[in-house]
Design a protein around this motif. Structure first.
Motif, PDB file in Angstrom:
ATOM      1  N   ASN A 593       0.051   5.211   2.989  1.00 17.79           N
ATOM      2  CA  ASN A 593      -1.343   5.051   2.559  1.00 17.79           C
ATOM      3  C   ASN A 593      -1.682   6.059   1.467  1.00 17.79           C
ATOM      4  OD1 ASN A 593      -2.356   7.587   3.848  1.00 17.79           O
ATOM      5  ND2 ASN A 593      -1.885   6.486   5.752  1.00 17.79           N
ATOM      6  N   ASP A 594      -2.812   5.831   0.817  1.00 15.45           N
ATOM      7  CA  ASP A 594      -3.214   6.655  -0.323  1.00 15.45           C
ATOM      8  C   ASP A 594      -3.541   8.087   0.080  1.00 15.45           C
ATOM      9  OD1 ASP A 594      -2.875   4.548  -2.030  1.00 15.45           O
ATOM     10  OD2 ASP A 594      -4.990   3.937  -2.029  1.00 15.45           O
ATOM     11  N   THR A 631       3.443  -1.441  -4.282  1.00 17.98           N
ATOM     12  CA  THR A 631       2.109  -2.039  -4.212  1.00 17.98           C
ATOM     13  C   THR A 631       2.048  -3.349  -4.982  1.00 17.98           C
ATOM     14  OG1 THR A 631       1.106   0.161  -4.033  1.00 17.98           O
ATOM     15  CG2 THR A 631      -0.334  -1.659  -4.689  1.00 17.98           C
TER      16      THR A 631
END
Length: 659
Positions: A593-594, A631
């Motif tokens: 995740n970011d 992504t």
């Protein structure tokens, strides 16, 4: 066993690293003998900005608003970058400062390094007789041109270094004793302390006037004085860890050795130039100065390599001298900080490993024939150098070429043997015993595990049938039976080391209140052990099951533990981050995740800035490319798209950087 098919980032046109951007391997060493050039060269030894009138209207509005002098570097001046202010320049020279102009805070991709203020010192004009053989450096004209002939000679010089003292594992005892030159002297003579300087050619005498603008009592040219200053005050602290006993720390043990050899001094000057190249590139944005120091560093590098080669050819060098040990490691650290690939660093490690084998053989021979044990014969300088080698060795295994990998020892062979050099404490006045390991500290066992995993990955998965046929590397392939026999016990080893880390964590609690500063330093090193071990666990699961997804709790629990340790116990100004770059790479390819990726990105940038090294920045470029590709593929291909977790098997990409 079939090779796991992975995506090759390097073949993609958007690859973050390109060989065209790397500095030339061996730039020439250019000296001037022309009287005309000699007269002008002293003016070119240092690059200094042109003096400007303090009252100018060409600076940025921010500096004029703050009533500070602007260095006028565009698009962002050094002062604005340092103070995190959005830099705004006038549209035309001479434009007045707007009355309603306000300063605006902003952030920059790389946080500037805080440069140390230089202490002013008077210029010395005293003549000296012991200038350390640097006369040939005093009047160097700095040019950007390269010579194919000089490059060729430098490459041959380094190849010669690799073969001069190489000791094969297959040599007979008679051949080994001949190579190590231990049959001639008596055992009693071997046990005596050697004086390295007594075996080096006498230094040339000169009455040439020199200047010591930056370093007191050191007679160097102005240019070399500046480089030595930055080596001493910036480069060395960046590789000296806070947990170390002060008498074992590299900034104490290594610096003293420079007085033993002019060649080592040249190596240190090369490291100082490397630091300045990074500083000007990422701190004040001066690409011209960064290029200048980069080329200067490569020239110093080439000169040191050539000097070493000539000393070996003349047999005027003591192979058992500590300064030679330090020279090989310093060149490796310089190449690592410079952001060069793993094979370049591995060449120096192979050179140092041959020195270690020679020294280890002699010590064991003495131990067999005298009452002096190997452990008790280890000096503080040897401990410092060996600990540094152990770290650099573990970092090189994953990124070096296959040819270099099989030249270096297997970690299954190396660690049991070399632990005898590191286990016995040298100093007793320590809060914890692992202060006697000035680099790795408490993480010795963790580094052993991650080294074995990196070696297993290379020997089992890194196999190309076409390449093996041509290079005769097929015999170094590790088959399935041996692979499983070696990797499964490592899971139990990780559990045992975790138990040791927890005991050390509780043991440090007694220092938390009484010795807060010591606690923070020691806790940061323990964090290195915990991070390295958790990264090892991730790598272990990936090697056991190459198609395992990174989102499983088995992986994510380890990732989160690493990030917690990193954020809580290794702050931006703590150089311990330089020990965990491989672990952070493994963590990066495992993130999902970011939030995780942003936290890791900040820490990689901090690591590069605090150590003036390109390693963290280069790793981040690779990771960002992998994250973006994962992504984008997820949108178009779903679960069948590229997985950044598979980057661990992408040889061309990994071999383009170093850890």
């Amino acid at each position: 066993m079939n090779i796991l098919a992975t995506s090759n980032l390097i073949n993609n046109h958007n690859s973050p690293l390109s060989s065209s951007n790397s500095p030339p391997l061996y730039p020439p060493t250019t000296t001037s003998t022309s009287p005309t050039i000699k007269e002008e060269s002293s003016k070119n030894l240092l690059i200094t900005p042109n003096k400007k009138n303090n009252r100018v209207r060409t600076g940025c509005f921010c500096c004029r608003k703050r009533k500070k002098k602007c260095d006028e570097i565009r698009p962002t001046c050094h002062a604005c970058m340092r103070n995190r202010i959005k830099c705004v320049y006038p549209h035309a020279p001479g434009d007045p400062l707007p009355h309603n102009f306000d300063l605006e805070k902003t952030t920059y991709g790389v946080i500037p390094i805080k440069r140390r203020k230089k202490r002013s010192s008077s210029t010395s004009h005293e003549s000296g007789n012991e200038l350390g053989g640097h006369e040939e450096l005093f009047n160097v004209i700095i040019t950007s041109s390269t010579s194919a002939k000089s490059n060729s000679e430098a490459i041959k010089s380094e190849e010669a270094l690799q073969s001069v003292i190489r000791v094969s594992d297959h040599d007979s005892d008679a051949e080994l004793e001949s190579i190590l030159d231990v049959t001639e002297p008596k055992i009693s003579e071997l046990s005596q302390e050697l004086t390295p300087s007594s075996l080096i050619s006498p230094r040339s005498q000169s009455s040439l006037i020199s200047f010591s603008k930056y370093v007191a009592n050191v007679k160097l040219s102005p240019q070399d004085s500046e480089l030595y200053h930055h080596f001493l005050h910036e480069f060395m602290p960046s590789i000296s860890l806070p947990h170390s006993h002060p008498l074992l720390s590299p900034d104490y043990a290594w610096v003293e050795l420079s007085s033993h050899s002019d060649i080592l001094t040249d190596v240190y000057l090369c490291c100082g130039a490397s630091y300045m190249s990074y500083f000007h590139n990422y701190s004040n944005g001066s690409q011209d100065l960064s290029t200048y120091y980069s080329e200067l560093s490569e020239r110093k590098y080439s000169q040191a390599i050539n000097s070493l080669s000539k000393a070996f050819a003349d047999k005027s060098i003591d192979l058992d001298s500590d300064w030679l040990f330090a020279a090989g490691l310093a060149l490796c650290l310089r190449d690592r900080a410079f952001g060069l690939n793993g094979s370049r660093c591995a060449k120096h490690l192979i050179f140092v490993y041959n020195l270690i084998k020679r020294r280890d053989y002699k010590k064991r021979l003495i131990a067999e024939n005298t009452a002096v044990s190997l452990e008790s014969s280890i000096t503080p300088t040897e401990r410092s150098l060996m600990d540094s080698f152990l770290f650099n060795y573990s970092a090189a295994l994953l990124s070096c070429s296959k040819r270099d990998l099989i030249t270096l020892p297997s970690p299954y062979e190396f660690f049991p043997q070399m632990k005898q050099w590191l286990d016995k404490p040298i100093f007793q006045d320590c809060d914890v015993v692992w202060m006697n390991n000035p680099v790795i500290g408490s993480a010795l066992n963790s580094f052993e595990v991650i080294s074995k995993l990196a070696w297993l990955l290379r020997m089992h998965f890194d196999y190309d049938e076409d390449q093996a046929d041509g290079d005769d590397l097929s015999k170094f392939y590790l088959d399935d039976v041996n692979f499983w026999d070696l990797i499964l016990p490592l899971r139990e080893a990780i559990v045992e080391i975790e138990r040791e880390n927890n005991l050390n964590k509780r043991g440090l609690e007694r220092l938390k209140l009484s010795k807060a500063k010591s606690y923070k330093a020691l806790r940061s090193n323990l964090a290195v052990s915990i991070i390295t071990l958790n990264a090892s666990s991730i790598l272990l699961e990936k090697l056991i099951n190459p198609i395992i997804p990174s989102f499983l709790p088995l992986i994510q629990d380890r990732v989160n533990t690493i990030l917690e340790e990193l954020i809580d116990h290794i702050p931006a100004d703590n150089h311990s981050s330089c020990l965990i770059t491989l672990s952070l790479f493994i963590t990066g390819i495992s993130t999902v995740n970011d939030i995780q990726r942003q936290s890791l990105s900040v820490k990689l940038i901090e690591s590069s800035n605090s150590t003036a090294s390109n390693v963290g920045n280069n790793i981040l470029e690779i990771l960002k490319f992998g994250w973006e590709k994962e992504t984008s593929d997820k949108v178009t291909l779903g679960d069948k798209g590229y997985k950044c977790f598979d980057l661990i098997f992408d040889r061309p990409t990994i071999e383009s950087i170093t850890f």
